[in-house]
Enzyme design. Structure first.
Site, PDB file in Angstrom:
ATOM      1  N   GLY A  12       3.980   2.641  -3.293  1.00 53.04           N
ATOM      2  CA  GLY A  12       3.757   3.941  -3.904  1.00 53.04           C
ATOM      3  C   GLY A  12       3.922   5.141  -2.990  1.00 53.04           C
ATOM      4  O   GLY A  12       3.422   6.216  -3.306  1.00 53.04           O
ATOM      5  N   SER A  13       4.645   5.008  -1.888  1.00 48.21           N
ATOM      6  CA  SER A  13       4.827   6.174  -1.015  1.00 48.21           C
ATOM      7  C   SER A  13       5.629   7.260  -1.718  1.00 48.21           C
ATOM      8  O   SER A  13       5.295   8.448  -1.608  1.00 48.21           O
ATOM      9  CB  SER A  13       5.473   5.773   0.317  1.00 48.21           C
ATOM     10  OG  SER A  13       6.722   5.155   0.110  1.00 48.21           O
ATOM     11  N   ASN A  14       6.678   6.898  -2.448  1.00 44.69           N
ATOM     12  CA  ASN A  14       7.424   7.907  -3.210  1.00 44.69           C
ATOM     13  C   ASN A  14       6.549   8.520  -4.299  1.00 44.69           C
ATOM     14  O   ASN A  14       6.586   9.731  -4.519  1.00 44.69           O
ATOM     15  CB  ASN A  14       8.681   7.303  -3.846  1.00 44.69           C
ATOM     16  CG  ASN A  14       9.893   7.420  -2.945  1.00 44.69           C
ATOM     17  OD1 ASN A  14      10.007   8.343  -2.152  1.00 44.69           O
ATOM     18  ND2 ASN A  14      10.801   6.472  -3.067  1.00 44.69           N
ATOM     19  N   LEU A  86      10.203  -2.226 -10.332  1.00 40.46           N
ATOM     20  CA  LEU A  86      11.094  -3.374 -10.202  1.00 40.46           C
ATOM     21  C   LEU A  86      11.407  -4.091 -11.508  1.00 40.46           C
ATOM     22  O   LEU A  86      11.985  -5.171 -11.491  1.00 40.46           O
ATOM     23  CB  LEU A  86      10.509  -4.368  -9.180  1.00 40.46           C
ATOM     24  CG  LEU A  86      10.327  -3.789  -7.779  1.00 40.46           C
ATOM     25  CD1 LEU A  86       9.758  -4.838  -6.832  1.00 40.46           C
ATOM     26  CD2 LEU A  86      11.630  -3.218  -7.237  1.00 40.46           C
ATOM     27  N   HIS A 105      17.738   5.353  -5.990  1.00 42.27           N
ATOM     28  CA  HIS A 105      18.277   4.106  -5.441  1.00 42.27           C
ATOM     29  C   HIS A 105      18.558   4.323  -3.959  1.00 42.27           C
ATOM     30  O   HIS A 105      19.098   5.361  -3.582  1.00 42.27           O
ATOM     31  CB  HIS A 105      19.558   3.704  -6.183  1.00 42.27           C
ATOM     32  CG  HIS A 105      20.037   2.351  -5.790  1.00 42.27           C
ATOM     33  ND1 HIS A 105      19.453   1.199  -6.266  1.00 42.27           N
ATOM     34  CD2 HIS A 105      21.011   1.967  -4.938  1.00 42.27           C
ATOM     35  CE1 HIS A 105      20.071   0.151  -5.738  1.00 42.27           C
ATOM     36  NE2 HIS A 105      21.016   0.599  -4.913  1.00 42.27           N
ATOM     37  N   GLU A 175      14.386  10.207   0.990  1.00 42.34           N
ATOM     38  CA  GLU A 175      13.601  10.155  -0.249  1.00 42.34           C
ATOM     39  C   GLU A 175      12.489  11.198  -0.216  1.00 42.34           C
ATOM     40  O   GLU A 175      12.299  11.951  -1.181  1.00 42.34           O
ATOM     41  CB  GLU A 175      13.013   8.754  -0.447  1.00 42.34           C
ATOM     42  CG  GLU A 175      14.047   7.705  -0.755  1.00 42.34           C
ATOM     43  CD  GLU A 175      13.507   6.282  -0.749  1.00 42.34           C
ATOM     44  OE1 GLU A 175      14.220   5.392  -1.230  1.00 42.34           O
ATOM     45  OE2 GLU A 175      12.368   6.057  -0.264  1.00 42.34           O
TER      46      GLU A 175
END
Length: 190
Positions: A12-14, A86, A105, A175
């Site tokens: 969950g870093s993004n 995923l 991606h 990102e």
């Protein structure tokens, strides 16, 4: 206010970066919900710490039209962001949220995309292929994995000495730098 749901499966870093961005910036968007398909995933802890409601749903629940749309409708969701999610998105969601589901991606699509190409597998393939650059692709989600219309790409060099871990760090930096901003500019009108 545009309400955003983040779908995530793991660390969950993004997701955290996106939540923080919309909490700290002046925007017409806000993250209203995190949907996760794995009990105990770190993203659930991150969302909770930042005051964002989360729900854990199994693959079957996500693929259940009535259940999934009920959850999204109850939160007034306008936009879905995939951030390390995923599972394939069911067609009914793609139809309902056409051009309002976005994914990131970790390569320059169409290279290194498709089924089974996620996370470290992508970085390993980039290094093994001898590519001299890689990056990120932010794209709309379509019925075909990693083939939705591209919104944004950012590039980074791949040095001959780079390992998959080195490439992964460079991609994560891209990102962090771009994903939330592109979501905001694309969907929230800034």
């Amino acid at each position: 206010m545009k309400k955003i749901a983040i779908f995530a499966s793991g660390n969950g870093s993004n997701a955290e970066n996106i939540i923080r961005y919309f909490q700290e910036k002046e925007s017409s968007g806000e993250v209203a919900l995190v949907v996760c398909n794995k009990v105990g995933a770190k993203v659930l802890e991150r969302a909770g710490r930042l005051g964002v409601e989360s729900v854990v749903m199994s693959r079957d629940e996500i693929n259940d039209r009535q259940r999934m749309l009920g959850v999204l409708d109850s939160h007034g969701i306008d936009i879905i962001v995939l951030a390390g999610f995923l599972l394939m998105i069911p067609e009914f969601l793609i139809e309902r949220y056409r051009d309002r589901i976005v994914n990131i991606h970790p390569s320059l699509l169409p290279k290194f995309g498709g089924k089974g190409m996620y996370g470290h597998y992508v970085h390993e393939a980039v290094v093994a292929s001898g590519e001299n650059e890689t990056g990120i692709t932010i794209h709309y989600v379509s019925e075909i994995c990693d083939e939705g219309r591209i919104i944004f790409q950012a590039r980074t060099p791949v040095l001959p000495s780079d390992t998959a871990d080195d490439v992964e760090k460079k991609v994560h930096d891209l990102e962090r730098e771009h994903f939330a901003r592109v979501i905001d500019e694309t969907f929230c009108g800034l």
